[in-house]
Design a protein around this motif. Structure first.
Motif, PDB file in Angstrom:
ATOM      1  N   ARG A 125       6.825  20.005  -7.956  1.00 26.33           N
ATOM      2  CA  ARG A 125       5.485  19.733  -7.430  1.00 26.33           C
ATOM      3  C   ARG A 125       5.146  18.262  -7.649  1.00 26.33           C
ATOM      4  N   PRO A 126       4.289  17.710  -6.778  1.00 29.32           N
ATOM      5  CA  PRO A 126       3.889  16.309  -6.946  1.00 29.32           C
ATOM      6  C   PRO A 126       3.306  16.074  -8.313  1.00 29.32           C
ATOM      7  N   ALA A 127       3.790  15.005  -8.984  1.00 27.99           N
ATOM      8  CA  ALA A 127       3.354  14.720 -10.338  1.00 27.99           C
ATOM      9  C   ALA A 127       2.667  13.349 -10.440  1.00 27.99           C
ATOM     10  N   GLY A 128       2.507  12.675  -9.350  1.00 27.06           N
ATOM     11  CA  GLY A 128       1.863  11.368  -9.379  1.00 27.06           C
ATOM     12  C   GLY A 128       2.517  10.436  -8.373  1.00 27.06           C
ATOM     13  N   THR A 129       2.071   9.222  -8.402  1.00 28.74           N
ATOM     14  CA  THR A 129       2.612   8.232  -7.468  1.00 28.74           C
ATOM     15  C   THR A 129       3.105   6.998  -8.215  1.00 28.74           C
ATOM     16  N   GLN A 130       4.024   6.294  -7.565  1.00 31.74           N
ATOM     17  CA  GLN A 130       4.551   5.040  -8.069  1.00 31.74           C
ATOM     18  C   GLN A 130       4.404   4.004  -6.958  1.00 31.74           C
ATOM     19  N   GLY A 131       4.325   2.751  -7.355  1.00 28.02           N
ATOM     20  CA  GLY A 131       4.270   1.688  -6.363  1.00 28.02           C
ATOM     21  C   GLY A 131       5.554   1.598  -5.572  1.00 28.02           C
ATOM     22  N   PHE A 132       5.482   0.987  -4.417  1.00 25.93           N
ATOM     23  CA  PHE A 132       6.629   0.834  -3.537  1.00 25.93           C
ATOM     24  C   PHE A 132       7.693  -0.011  -4.206  1.00 25.93           C
ATOM     25  N   ASP A 133       8.941   0.419  -4.159  1.00 25.87           N
ATOM     26  CA  ASP A 133      10.067  -0.338  -4.701  1.00 25.87           C
ATOM     27  C   ASP A 133      11.039  -0.613  -3.572  1.00 25.87           C
ATOM     28  N   ALA A 134      11.077  -1.861  -3.125  1.00 25.26           N
ATOM     29  CA  ALA A 134      11.945  -2.218  -1.998  1.00 25.26           C
ATOM     30  C   ALA A 134      13.414  -2.224  -2.380  1.00 25.26           C
ATOM     31  N   GLY A 135      13.718  -2.248  -3.668  1.00 20.37           N
ATOM     32  CA  GLY A 135      15.113  -2.304  -4.100  1.00 20.37           C
ATOM     33  C   GLY A 135      15.678  -0.980  -4.149  1.00 20.37           C
ATOM     34  N   ARG A 144       0.811  -1.228   0.000  1.00 22.00           N
ATOM     35  CA  ARG A 144       0.000   0.000   0.000  1.00 22.00           C
ATOM     36  C   ARG A 144       0.840   1.271   0.000  1.00 22.00           C
ATOM     37  N   ILE A 145       2.103   1.130   0.301  1.00 25.75           N
ATOM     38  CA  ILE A 145       2.962   2.320   0.353  1.00 25.75           C
ATOM     39  C   ILE A 145       3.247   2.797  -1.075  1.00 25.75           C
ATOM     40  N   GLU A 146       3.077   4.061  -1.279  1.00 24.19           N
ATOM     41  CA  GLU A 146       3.354   4.624  -2.599  1.00 24.19           C
ATOM     42  C   GLU A 146       4.398   5.720  -2.492  1.00 24.19           C
ATOM     43  N   LYS A 147       5.196   5.817  -3.500  1.00 28.07           N
ATOM     44  CA  LYS A 147       6.219   6.846  -3.584  1.00 28.07           C
ATOM     45  C   LYS A 147       5.650   8.001  -4.406  1.00 28.07           C
ATOM     46  N   ILE A 148       5.709   9.193  -3.867  1.00 26.63           N
ATOM     47  CA  ILE A 148       5.219  10.367  -4.574  1.00 26.63           C
ATOM     48  C   ILE A 148       6.318  10.879  -5.490  1.00 26.63           C
ATOM     49  N   GLY A 149       6.010  10.947  -6.776  1.00 25.03           N
ATOM     50  CA  GLY A 149       6.966  11.453  -7.749  1.00 25.03           C
ATOM     51  C   GLY A 149       6.820  12.959  -7.917  1.00 25.03           C
ATOM     52  N   LEU A 150       7.949  13.626  -8.071  1.00 27.87           N
ATOM     53  CA  LEU A 150       7.925  15.077  -8.257  1.00 27.87           C
ATOM     54  C   LEU A 150       8.238  15.421  -9.702  1.00 27.87           C
ATOM     55  N   GLY A 151       7.548  16.419 -10.208  1.00 29.55           N
ATOM     56  CA  GLY A 151       7.792  16.900 -11.555  1.00 29.55           C
ATOM     57  C   GLY A 151       8.998  17.812 -11.599  1.00 29.55           C
ATOM     58  N   ALA A 152       9.323  18.308 -12.784  1.00 31.15           N
ATOM     59  CA  ALA A 152      10.481  19.191 -12.978  1.00 31.15           C
ATOM     60  C   ALA A 152      10.357  20.464 -12.157  1.00 31.15           C
ATOM     61  N   ASP A 153       9.123  20.893 -11.886  1.00 36.25           N
ATOM     62  CA  ASP A 153       8.911  22.110 -11.101  1.00 36.25           C
ATOM     63  C   ASP A 153       8.906  21.842  -9.583  1.00 36.25           C
TER      64      ASP A 153
END
Length: 82
Positions: free
Chosen positions: A72-82, A61-70
């Motif tokens: 600001r939050p640009a979306g989420t990605q699934g958890f990556d344990a690696g 359920r943990i998601e990583k928040i991706g940031l855009g070039a500016d």
């Protein structure tokens, strides 16, 4: 003494972990009979599996928040344990 699989599956992670720790202490004390030790071990194994399942479910359920070039939050990605 022991808990059945339905009861174990209803325990929170914290409650299952506390019960598992109590079982480990009882087994390590060496004061249990062989039959009780076997029953406690089986219950402990079920509790360990429940704790592992709850951790895997939480990890999914943990998601990583991706940031855009500016920045600001640009979306989420699934958890990556690696």
């Amino acid at each position: 003494m022991g808990q059945d699989a339905d009861t174990i599956s209803e325990l929170s992670f914290e409650d299952a972990l506390k019960r598992l720790e109590a079982i480990v202490q009882r087994l390590e004390s060496g004061e249990e009979t062989l039959d009780n030790s076997i029953k406690l071990y089986a219950e402990g194994d079920a509790l360990r599996a429940q704790c592992e399942k709850r951790l895997k479910d939480a990890q999914a359920r943990i998601e990583k928040i991706g940031l855009g070039a500016d920045g600001r939050p640009a979306g989420t990605q699934g958890f990556d344990a690696g």
